[in-house]
Design an enzyme around this catalytic site. Structure first.
Site, short mmCIF file in Angstrom:
data_model
loop_
_atom_site.label_atom_id
_atom_site.label_comp_id
_atom_site.label_asym_id
_atom_site.label_seq_id
_atom_site.Cartn_x
_atom_site.Cartn_y
_atom_site.Cartn_z
N HIS A 115 62.58 49.51 -38.36
CA HIS A 115 63.97 49.06 -38.35
C HIS A 115 64.15 48.04 -39.47
O HIS A 115 63.47 47.01 -39.51
CB HIS A 115 64.25 48.44 -36.98
CG HIS A 115 65.68 48.06 -36.76
ND1 HIS A 115 66.63 48.98 -36.36
CD2 HIS A 115 66.32 46.88 -36.85
CE1 HIS A 115 67.80 48.36 -36.22
NE2 HIS A 115 67.64 47.09 -36.52
N MET A 120 74.26 45.54 -41.83
CA MET A 120 75.20 44.50 -41.36
C MET A 120 75.87 43.93 -42.59
O MET A 120 75.66 42.77 -42.97
CB MET A 120 74.42 43.44 -40.57
CG MET A 120 73.94 43.94 -39.21
SD MET A 120 72.60 42.94 -38.52
CE MET A 120 71.21 43.76 -39.28
N GLY A 171 72.52 38.90 -36.80
CA GLY A 171 72.35 37.85 -37.81
C GLY A 171 70.94 37.29 -37.84
O GLY A 171 70.42 37.01 -38.91
N PHE A 172 70.32 37.16 -36.68
CA PHE A 172 69.02 36.51 -36.64
C PHE A 172 68.10 37.15 -35.61
O PHE A 172 68.57 37.62 -34.57
CB PHE A 172 69.17 35.02 -36.30
CG PHE A 172 70.02 34.30 -37.30
CD1 PHE A 172 69.48 33.79 -38.47
CD2 PHE A 172 71.40 34.17 -37.09
CE1 PHE A 172 70.28 33.15 -39.41
CE2 PHE A 172 72.21 33.53 -38.02
CZ PHE A 172 71.65 33.02 -39.19
N ASP A 199 69.05 46.74 -29.56
CA ASP A 199 68.55 45.85 -30.62
C ASP A 199 68.90 44.40 -30.32
O ASP A 199 70.07 44.04 -30.27
CB ASP A 199 69.20 46.29 -31.95
CG ASP A 199 68.73 45.49 -33.14
OD1 ASP A 199 67.80 44.68 -33.01
OD2 ASP A 199 69.31 45.71 -34.23
N GLY A 200 67.86 43.58 -30.14
CA GLY A 200 68.06 42.14 -30.01
C GLY A 200 67.46 41.57 -28.73
O GLY A 200 67.88 41.92 -27.63
N GLY A 201 66.45 40.72 -28.91
CA GLY A 201 65.89 40.01 -27.76
C GLY A 201 65.10 40.88 -26.79
O GLY A 201 64.87 40.48 -25.65
N GLY A 249 61.60 42.78 -32.94
CA GLY A 249 60.96 42.02 -34.01
C GLY A 249 59.99 41.01 -33.43
O GLY A 249 58.77 41.15 -33.51
N SER A 269 61.38 45.81 -35.91
CA SER A 269 62.20 45.21 -36.96
C SER A 269 61.32 44.40 -37.90
O SER A 269 60.64 43.46 -37.47
CB SER A 269 63.26 44.28 -36.34
OG SER A 269 63.83 43.50 -37.37
N HIS A 300 69.65 49.43 -40.61
CA HIS A 300 70.78 48.83 -39.88
C HIS A 300 71.57 47.97 -40.86
O HIS A 300 71.14 46.88 -41.23
CB HIS A 300 70.20 47.99 -38.72
CG HIS A 300 71.22 47.28 -37.91
ND1 HIS A 300 70.90 46.29 -37.00
CD2 HIS A 300 72.57 47.40 -37.85
CE1 HIS A 300 71.99 45.84 -36.43
NE2 HIS A 300 73.02 46.48 -36.93
N GLY A 318 64.88 36.68 -32.88
CA GLY A 318 64.46 35.62 -31.97
C GLY A 318 65.54 35.09 -31.03
O GLY A 318 65.37 34.03 -30.44
N ASP A 350 66.66 45.53 -41.19
CA ASP A 350 67.91 44.79 -40.99
C ASP A 350 68.45 44.31 -42.32
O ASP A 350 67.86 43.45 -42.97
CB ASP A 350 67.66 43.60 -40.06
CG ASP A 350 67.50 44.03 -38.62
OD1 ASP A 350 68.39 44.74 -38.12
OD2 ASP A 350 66.48 43.68 -37.99
N MET A 366 71.35 42.41 -44.23
CA MET A 366 72.40 41.42 -43.97
C MET A 366 72.95 40.87 -45.29
O MET A 366 72.20 40.69 -46.24
CB MET A 366 71.84 40.27 -43.14
CG MET A 366 71.15 40.74 -41.86
SD MET A 366 70.61 39.34 -40.87
CE MET A 366 69.76 40.19 -39.55
N MET A 390 73.97 46.41 -29.73
CA MET A 390 73.45 45.07 -30.02
C MET A 390 73.38 44.27 -28.73
O MET A 390 74.38 44.14 -28.03
CB MET A 390 74.35 44.34 -31.02
CG MET A 390 74.36 44.88 -32.43
SD MET A 390 72.74 45.06 -33.20
CE MET A 390 72.10 43.39 -33.12
C1 DX5 Z 1 69.64 41.04 -35.39
C2 DX5 Z 1 68.85 42.26 -35.81
C3 DX5 Z 1 67.72 42.62 -34.91
C4 DX5 Z 1 66.72 41.55 -34.64
C5 DX5 Z 1 65.63 41.99 -33.69
O1 DX5 Z 1 70.75 40.92 -36.20
O2 DX5 Z 1 69.71 43.38 -35.90
O3 DX5 Z 1 67.09 43.81 -35.40
O4 DX5 Z 1 66.15 41.08 -35.79
O5 DX5 Z 1 64.74 40.94 -33.59
P1 DX5 Z 1 64.32 40.31 -32.18
O6 DX5 Z 1 63.53 41.37 -31.48
O7 DX5 Z 1 63.52 39.12 -32.58
O8 DX5 Z 1 65.57 39.95 -31.45
ZN ZN Z 2 68.91 45.44 -36.28
#
Ligand code: DX5
Ligand code: ZN
Length: 219
Positions: A34, A69, A143-144, A176-178, A198, A9, A67, A146, A36, A38, A138
């Site tokens: 990827h 959002m 949204g964010f 996707d996420g964490g 990311g 990401s 992606h 980290g 993102d 938003m 997800m």
């Molecule tokens: C969250 C995003 C993710 C996120 C992944 O809304 O869709 O793609 O940024 O980042 P990490 O790997 O830091 O969770």
């Molecule tokens: Zn994403």
């Protein structure tokens, strides 16, 4: 079993150097990138839109895994397609007519992804699985970057794998996420074949993205 693919990401990249960052990811062995998107409405954060994607697309030949959002998403699908998205992933909550939005992405000859938020059930898309290329699970609230991985979403991946086998379908399962070196194995074992990351890719091991991509892939 499908080959494990890594989709870094760019949310965690250096935004002042995005073109270079994408080339760096490509050289480091990323399978796709990827992106993102938003809107500050569907999610409480704002990122980039079609003009930036279009400019970045000219910098590299890598697959753009976009992606979205954003809500309402339907009227913007064409703009992201024109900008160079190869995979367009939308959230069911962001469109009034999911079938119509799926058809629109197909009409533009792009791969269709549907994303499920942590609280969204697999049932919402069960009748659409034969029409799509990818399900994006997800593992944080969107949204964010980290945020902390939510292990409870792995059950949805297992359910999707069962349906996939029963109905002989072939969609990809992306998570996707964490994602980090501790949970990537669990995600793969559950049935995910594309890992988004990311923070882990850009920040672990002093930002050695090649090493981090390899480590995620080989877990
Ligand atoms: C969250 C995003 C993710 C996120 C992944 O809304 O869709 O793609 O940024 O980042 P990490 O790997 O830091 O969770
Ligand atoms: Zn994403």
């Amino acid at each position: 079993m499908k080959k494990i693919q890594i989709s870094p990401s760019i949310l965690s990249a250096d935004f002042s150097q995005l073109g270079n960052e994408i080339r760096r990811l490509e050289d480091a062995g990323a399978d796709m990138i990827h992106v993102d998107v938003m809107d500050g409405h569907f999610v409480p954060n704002l990122t980039i839109g079609p003009p930036v994607i279009s400019a970045l697309k000219k910098q590299s030949s890598i697959i753009f895994d976009v992606h979205l959002m954003i809500s309402p998403v339907h009227k913007y699908i064409q703009a992201y397609s024109d900008a160079g998205a190869d995979i367009i992933t939308i959230h069911p909550e962001a469109t009034k007519d999911l079938d119509l939005s799926i058809s629109e992405i197909k009409r533009l000859n792009k791969k269709v992804g549907i994303s499920l938020n942590p609280e969204t059930k697999v049932d919402v898309i069960i009748n659409h699985l034969n029409k799509i290329d990818l399900v994006l699970i997800m593992s944080v609230n969107p949204g964010f970057g980290g945020q902390k991985f939510m292990p409870e979403v792995l059950d949805k991946i297992k359910r999707l794998k069962e349906v996939q086998e029963k109905q002989r379908l072939d969609f990809d399962i992306e998570i996707d996420g964490g994602i980090n070196f501790d949970n990537s194995k669990k995600a793969i074992e559950a049935g995910a074949n594309i890992l988004v990351s990311g923070t882990t890719i850009f920040k672990s091991n002093d930002g050695d993205i090649k090493k981090n991509i390899e480590l995620l892939r080989s877990r």
